[in-house]
Design a protein around this motif. Structure first.
Motif, PDB file in Angstrom:
ATOM      1  N   ARG A 141       0.793  -1.268  -0.037  1.00  0.00           N
ATOM      2  CA  ARG A 141       0.109   0.007   0.010  1.00  0.00           C
ATOM      3  C   ARG A 141       0.953   1.332  -0.072  1.00  0.00           C
ATOM      4  O   ARG A 141       0.628   2.339  -0.777  1.00  0.00           O
ATOM      5  N   ALA A 142       2.025   1.098   0.718  1.00  0.00           N
ATOM      6  CA  ALA A 142       2.953   2.266   0.805  1.00  0.00           C
ATOM      7  C   ALA A 142       3.493   2.654  -0.413  1.00  0.00           C
ATOM      8  O   ALA A 142       3.647   3.725  -0.937  1.00  0.00           O
ATOM      9  N   LEU A 143       3.824   1.497  -1.302  1.00  0.00           N
ATOM     10  CA  LEU A 143       4.494   1.697  -2.622  1.00  0.00           C
ATOM     11  C   LEU A 143       3.355   2.253  -3.586  1.00  0.00           C
ATOM     12  O   LEU A 143       3.630   3.331  -4.341  1.00  0.00           O
ATOM     13  N   LYS A 182       1.351   7.001  -6.762  1.00  0.00           N
ATOM     14  CA  LYS A 182       0.291   7.640  -7.264  1.00  0.00           C
ATOM     15  C   LYS A 182       1.019   8.951  -7.118  1.00  0.00           C
ATOM     16  O   LYS A 182       0.402   9.807  -8.049  1.00  0.00           O
ATOM     17  N   ARG A 183       1.220   9.522  -5.643  1.00  0.00           N
ATOM     18  CA  ARG A 183       1.520  10.777  -5.786  1.00  0.00           C
ATOM     19  C   ARG A 183       2.711  11.232  -6.819  1.00  0.00           C
ATOM     20  O   ARG A 183       2.879  12.201  -6.963  1.00  0.00           O
ATOM     21  N   PHE A 184       3.751  10.464  -7.109  1.00  0.00           N
ATOM     22  CA  PHE A 184       4.511  10.683  -7.855  1.00  0.00           C
ATOM     23  C   PHE A 184       4.241  11.115  -9.481  1.00  0.00           C
ATOM     24  O   PHE A 184       4.407  11.977  -9.877  1.00  0.00           O
ATOM     25  N   ILE A 225       0.899   4.122  -2.789  1.00  0.00           N
ATOM     26  CA  ILE A 225       0.652   5.628  -2.398  1.00  0.00           C
ATOM     27  C   ILE A 225       1.671   6.440  -3.032  1.00  0.00           C
ATOM     28  O   ILE A 225       1.603   7.395  -3.407  1.00  0.00           O
ATOM     29  N   GLY A 226       3.097   5.878  -2.815  1.00  0.00           N
ATOM     30  CA  GLY A 226       4.306   6.875  -3.449  1.00  0.00           C
ATOM     31  C   GLY A 226       4.264   6.942  -4.673  1.00  0.00           C
ATOM     32  O   GLY A 226       4.291   8.097  -5.319  1.00  0.00           O
TER      33      GLY A 226
END
Lengths: 179, 160
Positions: B25-27, B32-34, B29-30
């Motif tokens: 999930r962290a990856l 998506k934001r990128f 989120i990262g």
């Protein structure tokens, strides 16, 4: 990001691409240099940003919202500015790296003033950069700059942050915000 | 740079060991934001390359090493706000300028505005802070830079 927001970057990129291509064909040296600079910066970004965004993702899922709110949020005292400046000292790039990190802090509950202090400090008080600066301009130059800028940074950040928070200003969302 | 990779790999490994789902999930989120800010990053890079190309080093030296300290300081502020340079270019350049007789005050105005005020980084800043806060932050940066330059001038006895 919706369609409308893509118009400016896309136009800019296409025009720049055509310009560099044209410069290459016509032998226009400054244009070629701009293309090379762009490629250089692009590679540099590509080497730093993936790590930064992975760390932001991890921060998002592991760090508790209460922790950030308690130390950097609206209830936290003046000490929160100290944390912001210390955190900024470890920043690896310029403003472009500090912005996503500062935004992630905000999403987790840090108040606007603290985020601003972090951004300001990340641009002028990075430890590795200060060492570099002192080598070329002397430690007295760096000392004066730190001594004058840090108090001003905290004052301005607190004032602006207070003003924007009171008016209910919210930073824009950048996707993937789950908390 | 190596530390950044080492820390990232270490933390991802730790996170994987503790909770696989959360790490994925962290990856996500990262990533998506990128993707969301990637266009703004690209615009910034184009602006930086163009601005850097428009202001050659010789011109910069000529402007910053002017005889009149007031004109030199004012141009340093304008030049620093418009131009963007990586830190590893700025300080060696300032070192050369110092050797050529530029004042500490001028170099302070130049390097501080370079770092704090950014016309080229504005598209990116807008995405994260919104237009109003981004404008106010740059304005505050400008004021801080002027104050720092004046203090540097006083300290090195150049101002009065």
């Amino acid at each position: 990001m919706n369609r409308k927001e893509l118009v400016f970057p896309a136009t800019l990129l296409v025009l720049f691409g055509l310009f560099v291509l044209g410069s290459g064909l016509a032998g226009f040296a400054p244009g070629q240099q701009m293309g090379r600079d762009f490629a250089g910066f692009f590679m540099k970004m590509l080497s730093v940003l993936p790590c930064v965004f992975i760390l932001i993702g991890l921060f998002e899922v592991w760090v508790k919202r209460e922790t950030i709110e308690k130390h950097l949020g609206c209830g936290a005292g003046p000490l929160s500015y100290l944390w912001a400046v210390l955190l900024a000292g470890t920043n690896v790039g310029g403003l472009h790296v500090a912005l996503p990190v500062g935004h992630a802090l905000y999403v987790k509950g840090a108040r606007t003033g603290v985020v601003l202090a972090y951004l300001f400090a990340a641009t002028i008080c990075r430890i590795p950069m200060a060492l570099f600066e002192a080598t070329f301009l002397g430690w007295r130059f760096t000392a004066v700059r730190f001594a004058v800028s840090l108090p001003l940074v905290v004052c301005f950040a607190a004032l602006i942050g207070h003003h924007f928070d009171r008016r209910g200003y919210r930073l824009p969302e950048t996707g993937g915000d789950e908390s | 740079m190596i530390y950044l990779y080492a820390v990232t790999i270490l933390l991802v490994a730790l996170s994987l060991m503790k909770d696989r789902g959360r790490t994925l999930r962290a990856l996500r989120i990262g990533g998506k934001r990128f993707l969301k800010v990637a266009p703004a990053f690209l615009s910034m890079l184009v602006l930086v390359a163009v601005i850097l190309g428009l202001i050659p080093d010789e011109l910069m030296m000529k402007i910053l090493a002017r005889d009149s300290k007031w004109i030199a300081s004012a141009s340093a502020i304008v030049l620093g706000s418009v131009a963007v340079m990586p830190g590893f270019v700025v300080f060696p350049l300032c070192g050369i300028l110092l050797g050529n007789g530029a004042l500490y005050m001028v170099l302070s105005a130049f390097s501080t505005t370079l770092m704090m005020v950014g016309v080229a980084t504005f598209p990116l800043e807008k995405v994260y802070l919104g237009t109003r806060l981004a404008l106010v932050r740059n304005l505050a940066g400008l004021i801080i830079a002027v104050a720092v330059a004046a203090a540097t001038g006083l300290f090195f006895g150049e101002l009065l």
